[in-house]
Scaffold this active site. Structure first.
Site, short mmCIF file in Angstrom:
data_model
loop_
_atom_site.label_atom_id
_atom_site.label_comp_id
_atom_site.label_asym_id
_atom_site.label_seq_id
_atom_site.Cartn_x
_atom_site.Cartn_y
_atom_site.Cartn_z
N GLU A 183 0.79 -1.23 0.00
CA GLU A 183 0.00 0.00 0.00
C GLU A 183 0.83 1.28 0.00
O GLU A 183 0.27 2.37 -0.15
CB GLU A 183 -1.02 -0.01 1.14
CG GLU A 183 -0.45 -0.05 2.54
CD GLU A 183 -0.30 -1.46 3.09
OE1 GLU A 183 -0.15 -2.40 2.27
OE2 GLU A 183 -0.29 -1.62 4.32
N ASN A 184 2.15 1.17 0.14
CA ASN A 184 2.95 2.38 -0.04
C ASN A 184 3.12 2.73 -1.52
O ASN A 184 3.70 3.76 -1.85
CB ASN A 184 4.31 2.26 0.66
CG ASN A 184 5.11 1.08 0.17
OD1 ASN A 184 4.57 0.00 -0.04
ND2 ASN A 184 6.40 1.27 -0.03
#
Lengths: 218, 237
Positions: free
Chosen positions: A46-47
């Site tokens: 999710e980064n």
């Protein structure tokens, strides 16, 4: 009883060809090591990554290339990089098919708590609240019993919630459970060497046992 | 061409004052504006509100500003492995607003797109929703409750890019992109530090991640440590 790798191995059997999968920190990260040959999946971090690969070889670490656990990683062919808003955009719009994450507690109606013990431990929710609020398919990897011997599969969560009515399946050191409509942990499989009675003793919430429960093959 | 170049980090941060709200780019220690953080420590500005996904580690990144107690309030999604952050938060010395990561990113994005609020399902039914408006919407064939969250307002957005040009256009490298382009769009004044500053015309317009219109001040950072938080490797095959 399963160890952490055993839990990861069992969850890996839930991963199907063609899926885009988000793996949380801890046991879920280990799932990547057990995805069967011939199953093509794309791991989302999710980064801002699709197509996350294994750790780099020593000497090839890149400070600019990390996963959501802040570990140095590599990219696979066909991968892409994007900003954090787009990353959660594909999560919210359910393009990511499967979310696997850890938990401190799960309730029989599918509520999950995994970000805070008031007054004691506050890690923050990171992306977990966004993931559980939107994902269609959520599998939780967790220890069923804490160090004090108390069950973490409850009728109602004691800890502050991360999300409500969202968990679909749970894999613990003792078994595999499905959250059923109307509430309850339906026992699907037993871990090797674990009896239904042991599972009953380790489940504080409503346990549903129907018929003969087979031992899982991992 | 309008030049966005400032001489150095001192000039870039010249008017940052006590009590300001700062957005600080980066995820963990990846893509953080190292030179600006060092300058904020040197400058000694206090009572800052910082909007940043994490707060670095004890001795690097925003952790440096926590150690010197220059931060009054942190707005973050993850405390993670920063012990000083956790200690100051639990003791009440530091005000902390924990925000889901996607909400944090989208509240930055909304500011940059000129939209005052967003509606998100993240946090519905949790303590994040306390005191906030919720509404039901039917979207993609499913009725669900959504939480109203406000766009961030920040005096300064401080971001780090890989390359930038004198017109303020920015290109990020790999996952050091993270929150940087979103915050760059969202500051009242946006300050970008870059590893390499090139003359306008050298970057392909098609490859720009942040157009220079959003970037008010740009400079080339003096040096970059680019510390790795979790060095994980595998054996050579």
């Amino acid at each position: 009883m399963l160890d952490k790798n055993g839990i990861a191995k069992r969850i890996a059997m839930e991963v199907k060809d063609g899926m885009f999968v988000n793996l949380g920190i801890g046991i879920p990260t280990l799932v990547a090591n057990y995805i069967p040959e011939g199953i093509n999946v794309v791991l989302q971090s999710e980064n801002g990554i699709l197509g996350m690969g294994p750790f780099p070889e020593e000497g090839k670490e890149d400070a600019d290339l990390i996963n959501a656990g802040k570990q140095t990683i590599t990219l696979l062919k066909g991968s892409s990089i994007f900003d954090s808003a787009m990353s959660f955009g594909m999560i919210r719009s359910q393009k990511v098919n499967l979310t696997i994450l850890g938990a401190m507690e799960v309730s029989e109606n599918g509520d999950i708590a995994n970000w805070k013990i008031p007054g004691k431990m506050v890690k923050g929710m990171g992306g977990a609240m966004d993931l559980v609020a939107s994902a269609k398919n959520i599998i939780v990897a967790m220890q069923q019993v804490n160090k004090a011997g108390q069950s973490k599969l409850l009728s109602k969560c004691d800890l502050p919630l991360t999300g409500v009515r969202c968990v679909k399946k749970i894999v613990t050191e003792l078994g595999v459970y499905e959250i059923v409509a109307g509430g309850g942990f339906k026992l699907l499989e037993r871990a090797p060497g674990i009896s239904v009675d042991e599972i009953k003793n380790a489940t504080a919430g409503k346990l549903i046992v129907e018929g003969d429960i087979k031992e899982m093959s991992v | 061409m309008i030049s966005r170049v400032v001489k150095n980090v001192e000039e870039a941060l010249r008017d940052v004052k006590d009590g300001n709200t700062l957005m600080v780019g980066g995820f963990g220690l990846c893509g953080i504006p190292e030179n600006c953080i060092a300058e904020l420590v040197k400058k000694g500005v206090k009572n800052l509100t910082c909007i940043s996904n994490n707060a670095g580690v004890d001795d690097f990144g925003l952790g440096l500003l926590l150690q010197t107690k220059q931060i009054k309030k942190m707005i973050s999604s993850y405390v993670g492995e920063n012990d000083e952050f956790e200690r100051q938060m639990l003791s009440g010395e530091l005000e902390v607003e924990l925000v889901p990561q996607g909400t944090l990113a989208t509240r930055c994005m909304a500011a940059g797109y000129g939209m005052p609020v967003i509606f998100t399902p993240a946090g519905v039914g949790t303590e994040v929703a306390i005191g906030k408006e919720t509404r039901k919407f039917t979207f993609n064939g499913e009725e669900k409750e959504y939480l109203m969250e406000k766009a961030f307002e920040a005096d300064f957005a401080i971001v780090k890019a890989w390359k930038g040009d004198t017109a303020g256009n920015l290109i990020y490298n790999s996952t050091a992109r993270n929150f940087n382009p979103l915050m760059a769009m969202a500051g009242r004044i946006t300050i970008a530090e870059v590893e390499e500053l090139v003359p306008a015309g050298e970057l392909d317009p098609d490859h720009i991640h942040t157009p220079g219109i959003y970037v008010h001040r740009i400079f080339q950072g003096e040096k970059y440590e680019k510390r790795i938080e979790q060095r994980t490797v595998r054996k050579k095959q």
